[in-house]
Scaffold this motif. Structure first.
Motif, short mmCIF file in Angstrom:
data_model
loop_
_atom_site.label_atom_id
_atom_site.label_comp_id
_atom_site.label_asym_id
_atom_site.label_seq_id
_atom_site.Cartn_x
_atom_site.Cartn_y
_atom_site.Cartn_z
N TYR A 139 -10.21 2.51 -2.98
CA TYR A 139 -9.37 1.46 -3.56
C TYR A 139 -10.18 0.90 -4.71
CZ TYR A 139 -5.65 1.49 -0.12
OH TYR A 139 -4.57 1.86 0.64
N PHE A 169 -10.60 -6.82 -3.99
CA PHE A 169 -10.01 -5.62 -3.39
C PHE A 169 -9.38 -4.66 -4.42
CE2 PHE A 169 -5.75 -4.08 -1.97
CZ PHE A 169 -6.20 -2.92 -1.38
N ARG A 221 4.96 2.57 3.64
CA ARG A 221 4.42 1.23 3.86
C ARG A 221 4.43 0.38 2.60
NH1 ARG A 221 1.17 1.01 8.48
NH2 ARG A 221 -0.62 -0.10 7.63
N LEU A 255 -0.54 -5.01 -1.14
CA LEU A 255 0.09 -4.54 0.10
C LEU A 255 1.60 -4.67 -0.03
CD1 LEU A 255 -1.67 -5.73 3.35
CD2 LEU A 255 -1.79 -3.52 2.23
N THR A 294 -1.22 1.32 -3.72
CA THR A 294 -1.48 0.13 -2.88
C THR A 294 -2.40 -0.85 -3.60
OG1 THR A 294 -1.11 1.53 -0.96
CG2 THR A 294 -2.11 -0.58 -0.52
O1 173 Z 1 -2.55 -0.78 5.45
C1 173 Z 1 -2.53 0.13 4.62
O2 173 Z 1 -1.63 0.96 4.57
C2 173 Z 1 -3.59 0.24 3.64
O3 173 Z 1 -3.67 1.22 3.00
C3 173 Z 1 -4.53 -0.84 3.39
C4 173 Z 1 -4.52 -1.50 2.17
C5 173 Z 1 -5.41 -2.53 1.94
C6 173 Z 1 -6.31 -2.88 2.90
C7 173 Z 1 -6.31 -2.19 4.10
C8 173 Z 1 -5.42 -1.16 4.35
#
Ligand code: 173
Ligand code: FMN
Length: 425
Positions: free
Chosen positions: A145, A268, A319, A177, A174
């Motif tokens: 990420y 993040f 998601r 979220l 992503t």
């Molecule tokens: O939950 C998720 O799908 C994911 O990819 C994610 C994104 C950010 C932080 C932790 C998990």
């Protein structure tokens, strides 16, 4: 692999986890906490895209061929310099401590016991170095990420290289979220509780960022003694040994873990990312760069222009964007545009070996498996993960042989047809 599993069955030994994908999910649901199950099983919005991912497989059917010497089916392939015993990888999945206390370590060991590569998540519950060690010579990849902090992004990439990763998977879908209705209704997000941030709390650059935050906070209130950056680094690195699922509240009441969580939320992601930024990443590493989250053929073309080494056609298991197309529906268009120039991996909605076959037939080079092995992890730890992977690999091998495919080269579009058609394509 399939022969061994059948033999066990014939001699009356039941598998440690159910073979049926729906029974597997059902069993895991009963075992997991409400929050953990909601987090893993949940998708965005009304979960239509998650459903579309699975439904898309029903629109393709396999057309078996006969008398083709399938006595020694070969399901192996070479990818980015490694040999894979099957066209299967473990998709990057974060926050595995919610499913099992051994989390990424159990998963790494299970993958390694079968020689299947695992893609280690940026949101893992264990530092990548520990999991890489546990996997020994079995390949691992690292999923990035892309932080808004260049130094942190660079540090993750350097650690991935140093830990022996074979490729870098950059997840593009992503940067925020998605609208995760189940999590919102339970008012639960793992990161807010300090879960799934082990890559960060084990990182020297991140430790400095936390140190800066704590120092400036102390200045503001004027009472607390200001910790030295070295002291904060030591504390943050201790955080990776925390027990995992208990004493969370206690941990988060103390200033340091809270500062770590807040720093994570600050750094993040980088929603401002554009195609131009890929040049920076290319300069940071010699590892193959694989873009995850591609659905549109034009994006595939741009990725090729940017010089990337591979793609993952994925919608993150539905998601992220609800009402988006099923990932399998996006696959043929991307495969056609890429036209063999780089490997095209696939995920989202794969539940069985037969599903893997269909994705391969539509042009996927290999397939990443997601939720099914998380359910195996929740049910039986390392053994559960291994068993789920064995089931999928065994069904793939069997499906290939029974469909008349002696090797992966035979699994092409002629092996499938749109459902309901009265002729092969
Ligand atoms: O939950 C998720 O799908 C994911 O990819 C994610 C994104 C950010 C932080 C932790 C998990
Ligand atoms: C609980 C959970 C956590 C995930 N975490 C990550 C992650 O950290 N990084 C990432 O790139 N993808 C992540 N994904 C997406 C998976 O890599 C994969 O794209 C998805 O699981 C495929 O959908 P499926 O499991 O329904 O087949 C996550 C998925 C789930 C279910």
């Amino acid at each position: 692999m399939q022969a061994a599993i059948y033999r066990e069955g014939v001699f009356g030994r039941r598998p440690v986890v159910p073979t049926s994908p729906s029974a597997l999910e059902h069993a895991a649901r009963r075992r997991m906490s409400r929050r953990a199950y909601a987090y893993v099983a949940g998708s965005a919005g009304q979960e239509r895209t998650a459903q579309a991912n699975v439904d898309a497989f029903e629109r393709w059917q396999i057309v078996p061929r006969m008398l083709r010497d399938v006595s020694t089916p070969d399901v192996g392939l070479d990818l980015f310099g490694d040999h894979l015993p099957a066209p299967l990888l473990l998709a990057p999945i974060g926050v595995l401590e919610m499913a099992h206390h051994e989390a990424d370590l159990a998963v790494g060991r299970a993958a390694a016991s079968l020689g299947l590569p695992a893609i280690l998540s940026s949101q893992a519950s264990r530092p990548m170095e520990q999991v890489a060690d546990a996997m020994g010579t079995t390949p691992h990849w690292f999923q990035l990420y892309w932080s808004n902090n260049d130094d942190l992004a660079q540090s993750f990439v350097q650690r991935a290289e140093a830990s022996g990763a074979s490729a870098l998977v950059v997840t593009l879908d992503t940067h925020s979220l998605g609208w995760r209705t189940r999590d919102l209704d339970l008012a639960f997000l793992p990161f807010a509780h300090g879960l799934g941030i082990a890559q960060y709390t084990s990182d020297p650059v991140f430790a400095d960022l936390v140190a800066q935050r704590v120092a400036s906070g102390s200045r503001a209130d004027g009472h607390q003694p200001r910790p030295t950056p070295a002291a904060v680094r030591a504390l943050v690195s201790m955080a990776r040994h925390y027990p995992g699922d208990d004493s969370l509240t206690t941990r988060l009441r103390s200033p340091l873990p809270r500062a770590a969580v807040e720093t994570f939320l600050d750094v993040f992601s980088r929603p401002s990312l554009t195609w131009r930024d890929l040049g920076w990443l290319r300069d940071q590493t010699t590892l193959p760069i694989v873009l995850k989250g591609i659905q549109h053929p034009d994006d595939a073309a741009q990725a090729l222009d940017a010089g990337v080494d591979g793609l993952v056609v994925s919608n993150h298991g539905g998601r992220q964007v609800d009402d988006a197309i099923g990932s399998l529906d996006a696959l043929p268009g991307v495969v056609d545009r890429v036209d063999g120039r780089v490997p095209v991996l696939f995920d989202s909605g794969v539940r069985s070996g037969a599903d893997v076959f269909v994705a391969l037939a539509l042009g996927a080079t290999a397939v990443c498996l997601g939720r099914p092995w998380v359910y195996g992890l929740a049910l039986a730890g390392e053994r559960g993960v291994r068993t789920v992977l064995q089931h999928v690999a065994a069904e793939l091998e069997l499906t290939m042989a029974l469909a008349g495919c002696a090797s992966l080269a035979d699994v092409d579009r002629r092996a499938v047809t749109p459902a309901g058609r009265d002729r092969t394509p």
